[in-house]
Write a protein that holds these residues in place. Structure first.
Motif, PDB file in Angstrom:
ATOM      1  N   THR A  83      -1.544  -3.585   3.907  1.00 27.33           N
ATOM      2  CA  THR A  83      -2.393  -4.147   4.955  1.00 27.33           C
ATOM      3  C   THR A  83      -3.661  -3.322   5.106  1.00 27.33           C
ATOM      4  N   ASP A  84      -4.714  -3.992   5.559  1.00 29.69           N
ATOM      5  CA  ASP A  84      -5.961  -3.299   5.875  1.00 29.69           C
ATOM      6  C   ASP A  84      -6.026  -2.909   7.349  1.00 29.69           C
ATOM      7  N   GLU A 101      -3.556 -11.569   7.722  1.00 24.44           N
ATOM      8  CA  GLU A 101      -3.063 -11.343   6.362  1.00 24.44           C
ATOM      9  C   GLU A 101      -1.720 -12.033   6.115  1.00 24.44           C
TER      10      GLU A 101
END
Length: 262
Positions: free
Chosen positions: A188-189, A247
């Motif tokens: 994940t960002d 996401e």
């Protein structure tokens, strides 16, 4: 200060700092995040004398002296939802009941986990034990007042927040080791580390809910209580959740365990 109730046995503040033991129990906690007894093992393995100093400082305060004299058992108050629901809507009490009922939790349940950890160990009716019990019993109130959920990131953030109010190497270790585990396992960002740093920073600016008259705090409107305690909105944590959802990641099921069980 009431000398009939000692601060603690001096031998209990000799930490015998044991990081490898803490790591061992952290690995068990990662394997089963509901195994709360591992948290107590980690805190014990990394305890230093700051905990005793925090207890002494609190019980020297006017509120602390009153609480020490009353020696109230908080789970009886916190688990009496029928009584708490009689308080006005919008109060901390209603938010707390909503949170606990949604998560299927009870304050007594955390006590039972602690008793499992303490099995076979001597018990002490001293200020150190009473202070530790108070921090344990108010943990879920910290979630409600900060806005951090019981998702994996929310738990790390609320621990970082708690560390700044009541310094404990064990609590800080779990917060940051847990954040690192999330970074390793979840693609994940989302700003995982920044959210935990935010929690720690929020705690430095806030007043501890555990140091308040809990019955009076429960009766306050939630927004008013957060303002009184100077608790800011966890905007980085909220942004992390938004990014994860964008996401296609459920922040409350970061390892996909619910899908795997379906």
């Amino acid at each position: 200060m009431d000398q009939a109730i000692p601060l603690c046995d001096p031998a209990r503040t000799d930490s015998g700092f044991r990081p490898m033991k803490a790591l061992h129990h952290f690995r068990k906690l990662i394997a089963d995040k509901e195994d709360t007894a591992q948290v107590f093992h980690i805190i014990e393995a990394l305890r230093d004398n700051r905990f005793a100093k925090s207890a002494e400082h609190f019980f020297a305060s006017p509120t602390g002296k009153t609480i020490l004299e009353k020696n109230e058992y908080l789970p009886h108050l916190l688990d009496d939802h029928d009584r708490l629901r009689k308080l006005p809507m919008g109060t901390v009490a209603h938010a707390y009941c909503d949170f606990m009922e949604k998560e299927g939790l009870t304050s007594q349940g955390l006590v039972d986990e602690f008793d499992r950890f303490q099995q076979g160990k001597p018990r002490h009716d001293d200020m150190l034990e009473r202070y530790g019990n108070r921090l344990r019993d108010t943990h879920d109130l910290f979630h409600v007042l900060t806005g951090y959920g019981r998702d994996a990131l929310g738990e790390q953030c609320v621990l970082a927040f708690s560390y700044s109010l009541n310094p404990s190497w064990g609590v800080l270790f779990i917060a940051w080791a847990g954040a690192r585990e999330l970074k390793k396992t979840v693609s994940t960002d989302a700003p995982i580390y920044a959210a935990v740093r935010e929690g720690q920073r929020m705690g430095r600016l806030a007043k501890s809910p555990a140091h308040e008259d809990i019955e009076a705090l429960l009766a306050m409107p939630l927004a008013e209580a957060r303002k009184k305690l100077n608790i800011a909105d966890p905007v980085t944590y909220q942004r992390a959740h938004a990014i994860m959802r964008g996401e296609g990641i459920d922040p409350y099921d970061l390892l996909g365990q619910q899908k795997a069980a379906a």
